[in-house]
Design a protein around this motif. Sequence first.
Motif, PDB file in Angstrom:
ATOM      1  N   GLY A   1       0.426  -1.211   0.026  1.00 60.86           N
ATOM      2  CA  GLY A   1      -0.438   0.323   0.030  1.00 60.86           C
ATOM      3  C   GLY A   1       0.730   1.103  -0.377  1.00 60.86           C
ATOM      4  O   GLY A   1       0.389   2.226   0.610  1.00 60.86           O
ATOM      5  N   GLY A   2       2.143   1.159   0.043  1.00 63.65           N
ATOM      6  CA  GLY A   2       3.447   2.370  -0.187  1.00 63.65           C
ATOM      7  C   GLY A   2       4.202   2.471   0.224  1.00 63.65           C
ATOM      8  O   GLY A   2       3.979   1.359   1.958  1.00 63.65           O
ATOM      9  N   PRO A   3       4.655   2.420   0.699  1.00 68.02           N
ATOM     10  CA  PRO A   3       6.006   3.207   1.457  1.00 68.02           C
ATOM     11  C   PRO A   3       5.636   3.437   2.833  1.00 68.02           C
ATOM     12  O   PRO A   3       5.946   2.714   3.862  1.00 68.02           O
ATOM     13  CB  PRO A   3       7.216   4.674   0.636  1.00 68.02           C
ATOM     14  CG  PRO A   3       6.448   4.916  -0.451  1.00 68.02           C
ATOM     15  CD  PRO A   3       4.845   4.123  -0.416  1.00 68.02           C
ATOM     16  N   SER A   4       4.810   4.370   3.498  1.00 65.01           N
ATOM     17  CA  SER A   4       4.880   4.726   4.737  1.00 65.01           C
ATOM     18  C   SER A   4       3.784   2.825   5.222  1.00 65.01           C
ATOM     19  O   SER A   4       3.861   3.171   6.261  1.00 65.01           O
ATOM     20  CB  SER A   4       3.313   5.575   4.669  1.00 65.01           C
ATOM     21  OG  SER A   4       2.843   6.019   6.047  1.00 65.01           O
ATOM     22  N   ALA A   5       3.366   2.566   4.771  1.00 63.55           N
ATOM     23  CA  ALA A   5       1.904   1.921   4.574  1.00 63.55           C
ATOM     24  C   ALA A   5       3.317  -0.103   5.458  1.00 63.55           C
ATOM     25  O   ALA A   5       3.642  -0.511   6.029  1.00 63.55           O
ATOM     26  CB  ALA A   5       1.214   1.029   4.103  1.00 63.55           C
ATOM     27  N   TYR A   6       4.155   0.765   4.425  1.00 63.26           N
ATOM     28  CA  TYR A   6       5.085  -0.920   3.944  1.00 63.26           C
ATOM     29  C   TYR A   6       6.105  -0.729   5.106  1.00 63.26           C
ATOM     30  O   TYR A   6       6.403  -1.755   6.543  1.00 63.26           O
ATOM     31  CB  TYR A   6       5.938  -0.856   3.357  1.00 63.26           C
ATOM     32  CG  TYR A   6       7.311  -1.657   3.559  1.00 63.26           C
ATOM     33  CD1 TYR A   6       7.297  -3.178   2.353  1.00 63.26           C
ATOM     34  CD2 TYR A   6       8.264  -0.992   3.429  1.00 63.26           C
ATOM     35  CE1 TYR A   6       8.206  -3.950   2.991  1.00 63.26           C
ATOM     36  CE2 TYR A   6       9.660  -1.933   3.376  1.00 63.26           C
ATOM     37  CZ  TYR A   6       9.390  -3.797   3.052  1.00 63.26           C
ATOM     38  OH  TYR A   6      10.592  -4.337   2.984  1.00 63.26           O
ATOM     39  N   PHE A   7       6.523   0.305   5.846  1.00 71.15           N
ATOM     40  CA  PHE A   7       7.377   0.874   7.236  1.00 71.15           C
ATOM     41  C   PHE A   7       6.870   0.676   8.177  1.00 71.15           C
ATOM     42  O   PHE A   7       7.234   0.484   9.266  1.00 71.15           O
ATOM     43  CB  PHE A   7       8.216   1.561   6.774  1.00 71.15           C
ATOM     44  CG  PHE A   7       8.866   1.926   5.840  1.00 71.15           C
ATOM     45  CD1 PHE A   7      10.772   1.774   6.236  1.00 71.15           C
ATOM     46  CD2 PHE A   7       9.601   2.345   4.562  1.00 71.15           C
ATOM     47  CE1 PHE A   7      11.733   1.612   5.456  1.00 71.15           C
ATOM     48  CE2 PHE A   7      10.416   2.185   3.866  1.00 71.15           C
ATOM     49  CZ  PHE A   7      10.957   1.815   4.454  1.00 71.15           C
ATOM     50  N   ASN A   8       5.730   0.875   8.209  1.00 70.88           N
ATOM     51  CA  ASN A   8       4.360   1.254   9.831  1.00 70.88           C
ATOM     52  C   ASN A   8       4.561  -0.782   9.580  1.00 70.88           C
ATOM     53  O   ASN A   8       4.479  -1.271  11.239  1.00 70.88           O
ATOM     54  CB  ASN A   8       3.354   1.386   9.369  1.00 70.88           C
ATOM     55  CG  ASN A   8       3.044   2.971   9.838  1.00 70.88           C
ATOM     56  OD1 ASN A   8       4.146   3.399   9.780  1.00 70.88           O
ATOM     57  ND2 ASN A   8       2.558   3.472   8.638  1.00 70.88           N
ATOM     58  N   GLY A   9       4.449  -1.653   8.936  1.00 66.40           N
ATOM     59  CA  GLY A   9       3.589  -2.796   8.848  1.00 66.40           C
ATOM     60  C   GLY A   9       5.545  -3.381   9.320  1.00 66.40           C
ATOM     61  O   GLY A   9       5.135  -4.564  10.254  1.00 66.40           O
ATOM     62  N   LEU A  10       6.652  -3.500   9.437  1.00 68.40           N
ATOM     63  CA  LEU A  10       7.690  -3.680   9.418  1.00 68.40           C
ATOM     64  C   LEU A  10       7.869  -3.915  10.732  1.00 68.40           C
ATOM     65  O   LEU A  10       9.190  -4.397  11.457  1.00 68.40           O
ATOM     66  CB  LEU A  10       8.804  -2.952   9.108  1.00 68.40           C
ATOM     67  CG  LEU A  10       9.167  -2.893   7.580  1.00 68.40           C
ATOM     68  CD1 LEU A  10      10.217  -1.959   7.070  1.00 68.40           C
ATOM     69  CD2 LEU A  10       9.604  -3.766   6.819  1.00 68.40           C
ATOM     70  N   ALA A  11       7.063  -3.457  11.680  1.00 67.78           N
ATOM     71  CA  ALA A  11       7.252  -3.578  12.813  1.00 67.78           C
ATOM     72  C   ALA A  11       7.406  -4.860  13.560  1.00 67.78           C
ATOM     73  O   ALA A  11       7.632  -5.632  14.126  1.00 67.78           O
ATOM     74  CB  ALA A  11       6.575  -2.846  13.887  1.00 67.78           C
ATOM     75  N   ASN A  12       6.491  -5.869  12.849  1.00 61.06           N
ATOM     76  CA  ASN A  12       5.930  -7.548  12.952  1.00 61.06           C
ATOM     77  C   ASN A  12       5.988  -8.114  11.254  1.00 61.06           C
ATOM     78  O   ASN A  12       4.754  -8.321  10.906  1.00 61.06           O
ATOM     79  CB  ASN A  12       4.414  -7.325  14.079  1.00 61.06           C
ATOM     80  CG  ASN A  12       5.140  -8.909  13.883  1.00 61.06           C
ATOM     81  OD1 ASN A  12       5.005  -9.898  14.242  1.00 61.06           O
ATOM     82  ND2 ASN A  12       3.225  -9.451  14.433  1.00 61.06           N
ATOM     83  N   ARG A  13       7.518  -7.863  10.540  1.00 64.46           N
ATOM     84  CA  ARG A  13       7.206  -7.947   9.313  1.00 64.46           C
ATOM     85  C   ARG A  13       6.890  -9.944   9.072  1.00 64.46           C
ATOM     86  O   ARG A  13       6.383  -9.827   8.067  1.00 64.46           O
ATOM     87  CB  ARG A  13       8.912  -7.799   8.963  1.00 64.46           C
ATOM     88  CG  ARG A  13       9.664  -8.119   9.493  1.00 64.46           C
ATOM     89  CD  ARG A  13      10.878  -8.499   8.814  1.00 64.46           C
ATOM     90  NE  ARG A  13      12.017  -8.511   9.275  1.00 64.46           N
ATOM     91  CZ  ARG A  13      12.881  -7.972  10.334  1.00 64.46           C
ATOM     92  NH1 ARG A  13      12.225  -7.624  11.463  1.00 64.46           N
ATOM     93  NH2 ARG A  13      14.015  -9.112  10.844  1.00 64.46           N
TER      94      ARG A  13
END
Length: 494
Positions: A173-185
């Motif tokens: 869903g884009g860079p922001s969503a990707y990096f937010n999701g990496l907390a529990n990748r």
Amino acid sequence: MRSLLIFAAGSVAAILVSLGVVSLFNQTVSYPTMIALLAIVLLGALVRELVVFRDPLTPGAVVAITGLLLFVLRPLTIMWNRVTSPGAIADSRDFTPTLILAGSAALVECLIFFCAFFLVYYIITMARDRTTFPDFVQEKRRRVVNSTGLQAVVIVASAIAVGALGYLVVSSGGPSAYFNGLANRSDFLSGKSFLVLGYVPVQVALVANVVHRRLAKLPVWNNWVNIVGLGSLVLCGFAAGGRGPLVVGVVLPLVLLKQLGPKPFKLRTIAALGLALVIVAISYSIVVRNANFDQGRSLNQLASDPVGVLLDQLTSGAETRPFDSLIRLNEVVAQDGDFEFQRGATYAAVPAWFVPRAFWENKPSGGGNTWFTSNYVPRFYGTTKVETSLSAVGEAYGNFGHLGVGIAGALMAVLASALSRGRLRERGVLGLTISICLTPILFSLIRGDAYQGGSLTIATTLLATGIYLAMTKAWVPERAPLAAGKRAPALIRA
């Protein structure tokens, strides 16, 4: 035959050390004394590496530094704060007398592991240094590297890695969503998390190309292919979402490449770089991971008190929790008279790591970290299956008890001794590539479990060997006549 005898002698010695340490120290020496004994062993090994090699990034030094951080500094912090937690803050408990006994038992296992490691490590390396194999070395060097082909591998690996990263970002869903999701990748990228490992082929290919060009006395960083590879490695390592890819996969291999060059860093420069690396790694963890779990509170704390937060994370953060896990495991073993050791089950799960869950939906969920967290820190594991780190010491103990810890330390020493750069320099491109790529992974191998660290070690070795064999061929005499109209191939002896 001599190598087998050396290994056998080292293994027997490691077993004797294991039994001796258990019989002398188990629950008979105080917690602070055990910390002091372990610190003496690790500091002694580190000082020896610095005096002999003037380099804190030898395999032996990396293991010593890892031990000091995880199993000396962290136990001291627990003793000072009187709190331990194998998971998050919510899993914290007071360091009661029962847990102090478990902590002392954990330190016994650490002492077994590192005594066995350094005993076998020095037996092998010192015996090898007194032995020469001129015929073997000459035969190994009779291979030539296809310079053009190796550079093509760097470009192809970079393109695939960046392409995989682009797919992950877009599908998330884009860079922001990707990096937010990496907390529990592991949960966020379920079924496609293997794509974040795209940095590994880039790392191996780039290191191989740099080593080859350096040995062949060709321009290294004036080469545009290496610049492309470096940019791809940094981008993909940073975007992988963990401290491991950033530190172990990007920064340390690049520092090791520098150390093997004509102008290596001095000790004080490496110390400054190490401090900067710790700051960057911990800050990265707070920004990418912690801030997403606590709604940004940790990020605000970092901004208001950066020194205090960094020191707290270094000694009490997730980076140093394996010792807390070892305390919890020893507590369980002491309380459960029928505790079932895993008897190698967590190690048997390693092959499953190589198969993406997208192709094997019901594959085993993990190795030692998964087994430990799901059973003994269930609140932390939760529905999203967040794992804590058990460490090589804890996994060996959970499988085979004290004897397993001694054998694990001996086997780790065999790997570390094989990465000695002085000997591998004689073996050319392949040996140095493996040494540079695997030496930083020793930290991950000790901190984590075999399912992650061991699998990454195997994958890296296979990649380096495959690239080397594909890009080399049997040595051709330099003065062999060429057919009329033919040009010499772009091949450099390895």
